[in-house]
Design a protein around this motif. Structure first.
Motif: not given
Length: 255
Positions: A67, A71, A81, A84, A229, A236, A246, A248, A250
């Motif tokens: 992660f 990020a 980010l 995630a 995350y 984290h 992954i 995520g 954003v």
């Protein structure tokens, strides 16, 4: 979970990071809950309002792996980010085991082969995103639909199929591990869940069926490969940089 090998955790202690002083912090997509005596974190994302993507490799073709690296890469582009989670099973070289589509490009083909392990515990399925739409679809149905999507990741097994627990997931199962998965409601509300303690497959599937009331849900991964995350929860999960796909959310960085 890596097929054919176990991923090494850099840090096991502190899998879930909680901080009471964050109670007044800016709200995020994730909340902590308890269900059936077990602790989970749920993260809800509206595909119509959020920029949700899948990530595997950077512009140099190197796998992000964790992660923090993802990020940092996004921050370099003026993006943040905000959530995630690991997004499906992968081989020892971190390549996806099954279908993987990123930004409309199919980087790995659908896997319909028989084999050992959770991925091959059919029916398995595909989690997909396309603009403001999203879904969890059993693999053979997804193939028959010939659907073209912006993002997709194949994993398995399905936890819930048509409102029923996967036929090979039994209530008396004794294997307990950290687990994470996903479902979609109303065609756009994506609901991610991760257990904060080892739970059985059935307990995890029951969470999606009874607590979240999802018609279909997909197991993403388990054991040392389940990670989250969530800065809004001061969480984290840190691993050695060996993660595969992954997923995520954003946002543009605030200046």
């Amino acid at each position: 979970m890596i097929l054919g090998g176990l991923r090494t955790l850099a840090t096991v202690a502190g899998l879930a990071f909680f901080c009471a002083t964050q109670a007044a912090a800016e709200p995020g997509p994730c909340v902590d809950i308890e269900d059936g005596g077990a602790r989970y974190t749920l993260c809800d994302v509206d595909a119509r309002k959020s920029d949700i993507r899948l990530f595997l490799r950077d512009e140099k073709g190197e796998t992000y792996g964790d992660f923090a690296r993802l990020a940092d890469a996004l921050a370099g582009k003026g993006e943040t980010l905000v959530f995630a989670m690991n997004a499906g099973m992968y081989a020892e070289d971190r390549a996806p085991v099954g279908l993987y589509v990123e930004s409309g490009r199919t980087l790995n083909a659908t896997n319909t082969h028989a084999g050992p392990g959770n991925f091959h515990m059919k029916p398995n399925g595909v989690f997909w995103i396309d603009g403001g739409r999203a879904g969890v679809t059993e693999t053979t149905r997804f193939l028959k639909s010939r659907q073209r999507v912006a993002y997709a990741t194949q994993s398995g097994p399905m936890l819930i199929v048509g409102g029923r627990v996967h036929p090979r997931i039994h209530e008396d199962g004794v294997s307990e591990k950290f687990r994470n998965g996903v479902c979609v409601q109303d065609g756009h509300i994506i609901r991610f869940a991760i257990s904060n303690q080892p739970v059985s497959f059935f307990a995890f599937a029951r969470l999606f069926r009874d607590r979240l009331r999802c018609p279909d849900a997909l197991f993403l991964d388990g054991g040392s490969a389940s990670g989250l995350y969530a800065p809004s929860l001061s969480r984290h999960d840190r691993f050695m940089p060996t993660m595969g796909p992954i997923v995520g959310v954003v946002e543009k960085s605030k200046r």
